[in-house]
Write an enzyme that holds these catalytic residues in place. Structure first.
Site, PDB file in Angstrom:
ATOM      1  CG  ASN A 109     -81.653  -1.751  12.428  1.00 31.68           C
ATOM      2  OD1 ASN A 109     -80.460  -1.499  12.473  1.00 31.68           O
ATOM      3  ND2 ASN A 109     -82.285  -2.447  13.365  1.00 31.68           N
ATOM      4  N   GLY A 161     -37.811 -33.503  -9.289  1.00 28.81           N
ATOM      5  CA  GLY A 161     -37.563 -34.325  -8.100  1.00 28.81           C
ATOM      6  C   GLY A 161     -38.819 -34.519  -7.281  1.00 28.81           C
ATOM      7  NE  ARG A 169     -33.697 -33.566   0.687  1.00 28.90           N
ATOM      8  CZ  ARG A 169     -32.685 -32.884   0.132  1.00 28.90           C
ATOM      9  NH1 ARG A 169     -31.724 -32.386   0.899  1.00 28.90           N
ATOM     10  NH2 ARG A 169     -32.643 -32.693  -1.174  1.00 28.90           N
ATOM     11  N   GLY A 222     -23.965 -27.688  -1.869  1.00 23.89           N
ATOM     12  CA  GLY A 222     -22.698 -27.902  -2.552  1.00 23.89           C
ATOM     13  C   GLY A 222     -21.751 -26.759  -2.191  1.00 23.89           C
ATOM     14  CB  ALA A 245     -89.846  -8.267  18.228  1.00 23.95           C
TER      15      ALA A 245
HETATM   16  C1  UD1 Z   1     -28.647 -28.826  -5.258  1.00 24.09           C
HETATM   17  C2  UD1 Z   1     -27.195 -28.724  -5.754  1.00 24.09           C
HETATM   18  C3  UD1 Z   1     -26.335 -28.130  -4.660  1.00 24.09           C
HETATM   19  C4  UD1 Z   1     -26.870 -26.777  -4.235  1.00 24.09           C
HETATM   20  C5  UD1 Z   1     -28.350 -26.893  -3.845  1.00 24.09           C
HETATM   21  C6  UD1 Z   1     -28.929 -25.506  -3.671  1.00 24.09           C
HETATM   22  C7  UD1 Z   1     -26.681 -30.517  -7.362  1.00 24.09           C
HETATM   23  C8  UD1 Z   1     -26.100 -31.858  -7.542  1.00 24.09           C
HETATM   24  N1  UD1 Z   1     -26.713 -30.042  -6.125  1.00 24.09           N
HETATM   25  O1  UD1 Z   1     -28.660 -29.751  -4.168  1.00 24.09           O
HETATM   26  O2  UD1 Z   1     -25.013 -27.949  -5.156  1.00 24.09           O
HETATM   27  O3  UD1 Z   1     -26.122 -26.302  -3.126  1.00 24.09           O
HETATM   28  O4  UD1 Z   1     -29.094 -27.538  -4.875  1.00 24.09           O
HETATM   29  O5  UD1 Z   1     -30.238 -25.552  -3.183  1.00 24.09           O
HETATM   30  O6  UD1 Z   1     -27.080 -29.909  -8.334  1.00 24.09           O
HETATM   31  N2  UD1 Z   1     -34.137 -32.161  -9.880  1.00 24.09           N
HETATM   32  C9  UD1 Z   1     -34.603 -32.586 -11.105  1.00 24.09           C
HETATM   33  N3  UD1 Z   1     -34.176 -33.786 -11.592  1.00 24.09           N
HETATM   34  C10 UD1 Z   1     -33.301 -34.563 -10.908  1.00 24.09           C
HETATM   35  C11 UD1 Z   1     -32.805 -34.113  -9.657  1.00 24.09           C
HETATM   36  C12 UD1 Z   1     -33.250 -32.904  -9.167  1.00 24.09           C
HETATM   37  O7  UD1 Z   1     -35.395 -31.914 -11.761  1.00 24.09           O
HETATM   38  O8  UD1 Z   1     -32.950 -35.629 -11.441  1.00 24.09           O
HETATM   39  C13 UD1 Z   1     -34.613 -30.875  -9.368  1.00 24.09           C
HETATM   40  C14 UD1 Z   1     -35.330 -30.977  -8.034  1.00 24.09           C
HETATM   41  O9  UD1 Z   1     -36.719 -31.147  -8.246  1.00 24.09           O
HETATM   42  C15 UD1 Z   1     -35.028 -29.619  -7.370  1.00 24.09           C
HETATM   43  C16 UD1 Z   1     -33.680 -29.231  -7.983  1.00 24.09           C
HETATM   44  O10 UD1 Z   1     -33.501 -30.049  -9.118  1.00 24.09           O
HETATM   45  O11 UD1 Z   1     -35.995 -28.648  -7.713  1.00 24.09           O
HETATM   46  C17 UD1 Z   1     -32.549 -29.440  -6.999  1.00 24.09           C
HETATM   47  O12 UD1 Z   1     -32.551 -30.791  -6.573  1.00 24.09           O
HETATM   48  P1  UD1 Z   1     -32.344 -31.172  -5.052  1.00 24.09           P
HETATM   49  O13 UD1 Z   1     -32.453 -32.634  -4.911  1.00 24.09           O
HETATM   50  O14 UD1 Z   1     -33.186 -30.333  -4.194  1.00 24.09           O
HETATM   51  O15 UD1 Z   1     -30.791 -30.763  -4.885  1.00 24.09           O
HETATM   52  P2  UD1 Z   1     -30.035 -30.376  -3.561  1.00 24.09           P
HETATM   53  O16 UD1 Z   1     -29.669 -31.595  -2.819  1.00 24.09           O
HETATM   54  O17 UD1 Z   1     -30.769 -29.338  -2.820  1.00 24.09           O
HETATM   55 CA    CA Z   2     -32.744 -28.345  -3.051  1.00 24.98          CA
END
Ligand code: UD1
Ligand code: CA
Length: 467
Positions: free
Chosen positions: A383, A15, A19, A147, A429
């Site tokens: 020194n 991802g 944010r 979640g 000095a």
């Molecule tokens: C996710 C969970 C949520 C949980 C939370 C905990 C899902 C749908 N949601 O939400 O239930 O409470 O984490 O922190 O799983 N990523 C990928 N590929 C993608 C999407 C995301 O590799 O297509 C990776 C992101 O880089 C990240 C991780 O997955 O490291 C979690 O993704 P993020 O978007 O942060 O999920 P949350 O909204 O936090």
């Molecule tokens: Ca997350």
């Protein structure tokens, strides 16, 4: 029969981390405790000794993959071309290992506080329950954004994302942490059934829970003992919060091992820093990188050490040191800047407003006040007078300076490199020393003073009698 091998750990790191609002750094490469979030997660994952360690990359994949190669060369990056959700990410990873059986653990790349201990506990629960899915859950005072874990008759029925949840579900405080143990084959089956029928139009990994449940598979949950450990970092407010939590954890570990940390709230110690018992750290200190401090040394207040070694019983007060080696019983500060390649000998001193770079200061030698020392080798028991400057740069090249043992360099001497001051020699000095001073000699390099009698009365008669 559940297969108990840990076949693979899949780390989700594709991802963008929108944010975080960063133009330069993908989310998982942001650091706390001197290491990227991905670095923390990969280290915990590696601790479980999986047969395969896969990291799903996508956004800024070159940057993340290069970073991963430095962290853990045996880990394998898998590209998720488009970020279609956490479920899709795991599917892309599993597609690279079509024959994989056994247990698969999934961890998000943005949960830097997760410990190998908790992952092992999750695996234990998973194996005892012989589950298809075991999720790590946590009870949070403020579950906003996470979640929610929906239970029916005590057992987990589904995970509903915050954005898809109604008020009743949002009131649930037990959350999914995005950490799971799965049976590989059953995971593969469920991933093929994921839809994008949700608020974010993504394939949610969380939906595997309900799919397994509906298929009559066993879904287990392991509630994390420490809820903070599972926190996910999505923005820079959470990054700082995770940093504080990690700081508290690291400081407490050192305290329990015999280090006095006077004010944990203002003491920042990177995770690879080594401290021996009976080290004292005063407020406002930061210990970074591979810094190592030996027994009985006193650091701070207000001191930053990066990749610096501090010897037994040494003291470093209000100073900034990078790549330096400070000898046993040496005395540094206040207001001292030690740069890479500085080696201070046993019981030596680098005092106030002194900057030293790429230089050795021998045992019991002192540079007590207001000096610059660069590219120099100073012997023992010498020194260096106040305000001495080693003139190491001619505007084009750097040159070396050698000062022998038992030397007395007079205050405000300029040692114009390349130059050598022999053992037991002195400089007067205020000298500008451009030629070598032989052992035992006094080097004088300044104009002789003359006094002009009656000058004031002749030239400034009105000044007479004025203070
Ligand atoms: C996710 C969970 C949520 C949980 C939370 C905990 C899902 C749908 N949601 O939400 O239930 O409470 O984490 O922190 O799983 N990523 C990928 N590929 C993608 C999407 C995301 O590799 O297509 C990776 C992101 O880089 C990240 C991780 O997955 O490291 C979690 O993704 P993020 O978007 O942060 O999920 P949350 O909204 O936090
Ligand atoms: Ca997350």
């Amino acid at each position: 029969m559940t297969d108990a091998r840990l076949a693979a750990v899949v780390v989700l790191a594709a991802g963008e981390g929108t944010r975080m609002r960063s133009a330069t750094t993908p989310k998982v490469l942001h650091e706390i405790g001197g290491r990227s979030m991905l670095g923390h997660v990969v280290r915990a994952a590696r601790h479980l000794a999986p047969e395969h360690l896969l990291v799903v990359v996508g956004h800024a994949r070159e940057q993340v993959t290069a970073h991963l190669a430095g962290l853990d060369p045996a880990a394998q990056a898998v590209v998720q071309e488009q970020q279609q959700g956490t479920g899709h990410a795991v599917r892309v990873a599993l597609d690279t290992l079509p024959a994989l059986t056994g247990t698969v653990v999934v961890v998000p790349g943005d949960a830097p506080l997760l410990t190998a201990q908790t992952l092992s506990e999750l695996l234990a629960t998973h194996h005892v329950a012989r589950a298809a899915t075991t999720l790590l859950t946590a009870e949070l005072p403020d579950p906003t954004g996470y979640g929610r874990v929906v239970r029916e008759g005590g057992s987990v029925a589904a995970v509903v994302e915050h954005k898809d949840a109604d008020a009743a579900i949002r009131a649930i405080r037990e959350v999914a942490t995005s950490v799971y143990a799965f049976d590989a084959e059953q995971l593969r089956t469920a991933l093929q059934q994921l839809t994008t029928d949700n608020a974010q139009g993504e394939q949610y990994l969380t939906d595997v829970v309900a799919l397994h449940r509906k298929a009559g598979r066993t879904v287990a949950a392991h509630i994390a003992e420490s809820a903070t450990e599972t926190m996910g970092v999505n923005d820079r407010v959470q990054l700082a919060e995770a940093g504080r939590l990690l700081r508290d954890r690291v400081v407490a570990q050192h305290q329990r091992a015999g280090v006095t940390v006077v004010d944990p709230a203002t003491t920042w110690i990177d995770i690879d820093v080594r401290l021996e018992p009976d080290v004292t750290i005063h407020p406002g200190s930061q210990l970074h990188g591979t810094t190592a401090v030996r027994a009985g040394a006193v650091i701070g207040p207000d001191t930053t050490l990066t990749d610096t070694e501090v010897g037994e019983q040494a003291s470093v007060v209000k100073s900034h040191c990078v790549g330096a080696v400070i000898g046993t019983g040496a005395d540094v500060g206040p207001y001292t800047y030690l740069r890479p390649g500085t080696r201070l000998g046993e019981k030596s001193k680098a005092g106030a407003f002194v900057e030293i770079k790429a230089s050795q200061v021998g045992a019991r030698s002192k540079v007590p006040h207001l000096s610059y020392v660069g590219d120099a080798v100073i012997g023992e028991r010498s020194n260096i007078g106040a305000a001495t400057i080693v003139v190491n740069y001619d505007g084009r090249d750097k040159h070396g300076t050698t000062v022998g043992d038992d030397v007395r360099v007079g205050s405000d001497t300029m040692l114009v490199a390349p130059v050598t001051v022999g053992d037991g020699a002195y400089t007067a000095a205020g000298s500008v020393i451009t030629d070598d001073v032989p052992p035992g000699a006094l080097g004088v390099g300044r104009a002789r003073q003359r006094n002009i009698e009656g000058w004031v009365a002749r030239k400034r008669p009105t000044d007479q009698g004025q203070p």
